[in-house]
Scaffold this active site. Structure first.
Site, mmCIF file in Angstrom:
data_model
loop_
_atom_site.group_PDB
_atom_site.id
_atom_site.type_symbol
_atom_site.label_atom_id
_atom_site.label_comp_id
_atom_site.label_asym_id
_atom_site.label_seq_id
_atom_site.Cartn_x
_atom_site.Cartn_y
_atom_site.Cartn_z
ATOM 1 N N GLY A 27 37.313 34.378 50.696
ATOM 2 C CA GLY A 27 38.449 34.870 49.987
ATOM 3 C C GLY A 27 38.086 36.131 48.957
ATOM 4 O O GLY A 27 36.754 36.326 48.917
ATOM 5 N N SER A 33 34.206 38.451 45.521
ATOM 6 C CA SER A 33 34.279 37.849 46.763
ATOM 7 C C SER A 33 33.558 36.484 47.147
ATOM 8 O O SER A 33 32.729 36.395 46.339
ATOM 9 C CB SER A 33 34.005 38.758 47.840
ATOM 10 O OG SER A 33 34.656 40.324 47.951
ATOM 11 N N ASP A 144 42.390 30.148 32.682
ATOM 12 C CA ASP A 144 43.241 30.560 34.029
ATOM 13 C C ASP A 144 43.365 29.261 34.729
ATOM 14 O O ASP A 144 43.245 29.282 35.988
ATOM 15 C CB ASP A 144 42.494 31.509 34.619
ATOM 16 C CG ASP A 144 43.157 32.272 35.785
ATOM 17 O OD1 ASP A 144 44.469 32.600 35.363
ATOM 18 O OD2 ASP A 144 42.687 32.952 36.371
#
Length: 243
Positions: A27, A33, A144
């Site tokens: 992903g 990455s 997050d």
């Protein structure tokens, strides 16, 4: 001994070998990455996150945060097993989560989880967040929390992951500097946007967790610009209006 004390330090050449020259990409995220890799001996599967050159983690801060997170051992927090600190080639090596992230299940057309299973997953996430806030020498604020950052193992046990925005703070700090204010639309706590809503603290992660729970219960994203009705584009407001 190094593995007992914390994550293993790898050279960039080790990282290329582990990932077979970055052959299997899992992903892409805002901080880099992710590639699948295999550690030997033992053929242990891992996820290797290559940080972009503009990552905020660098130098001594990178090592400090890596060593702290690397000592965390909790069933509901993804384990950091290694890192590469080379400049412009920084990498984080995490345990591999074969079932992927929570978002691909709760937003699926067919419901893959029963309510009991969703409740079990929610409790696991809560335990992971509580450990980050209360179970470490320094409180770790994630900043997050969202379905994409909750990974699932073979048995669908949830693990809080992706500490790209995370910061370490002494327990006596009730707020954090304004330059740490960030997050993802649909989950970000109000005080992260404006101090008029209050101070930023571990409660900011709890607020994001509540938004995640809403998505788990409703099976749809909080912020959906493609909603059939514009009044339903922001799910929490729509739910609140109908309550």
């Amino acid at each position: 001994m190094q593995q007992m004390l914390g994550p293993t330090r790898y050279a960039y050449t080790d990282i290329t070998a582990v990932t077979s020259h970055f052959r299997d990409k899992l992903g892409q995220g805002g901080y880099g990455s992710v590639f699948k890799g295999v550690l030997s001996p033992g053929n242990v599967h891992v996820a290797v996150k290559m940080l972009d050159g503009n990552s905020n983690c660098n130098g001594e801060d990178f090592i400090s945060e890596v060593s702290t997170i690397g000592r965390i051992h909790h069933v509901n927090v993804v384990r950091l097993v290694g890192f590469c600190p080379e400049e412009m080639r920084q990498a984080l090596v995490y345990e591999y989560m074969p079932q992927g992230s929570l978002d691909k299940y709760i937003f699926s057309a067919e419901k893959n989880f029963s309510w009991d299973k969703l409740n079990e997953i929610a409790l696991g996430i809560a335990r992971g967040i509580d450990y980050l806030h209360q179970g470490c020498d320094m409180q770790i604020l994630h900043f997050d929390i969202k379905p994409h950052n909750i990974l699932l193992d073979n048995n669908f046990v949830p693990k809080v992951a992706d500490f790209g925005l995370a910061k370490l703070y002494p327990r006596d700090n009730s707020f954090v500097p304004s330059n740490a204010l960030r997050g993802t639309v649909g989950y970000i706590a109000p005080e992260m946007i404006s101090r008029s809503f209050g101070v930023v603290s571990s409660n900011s992660d709890v607020d994001s967790f509540g938004m995640l729970l809403l998505e788990m219960a409703g099976g749809r994203r909080n912020a959906d610009p493609n909603a059939a009705n514009s009044s339903q584009a922001y799910y929490p407001a729509w739910v609140y209006g109908d309550a």
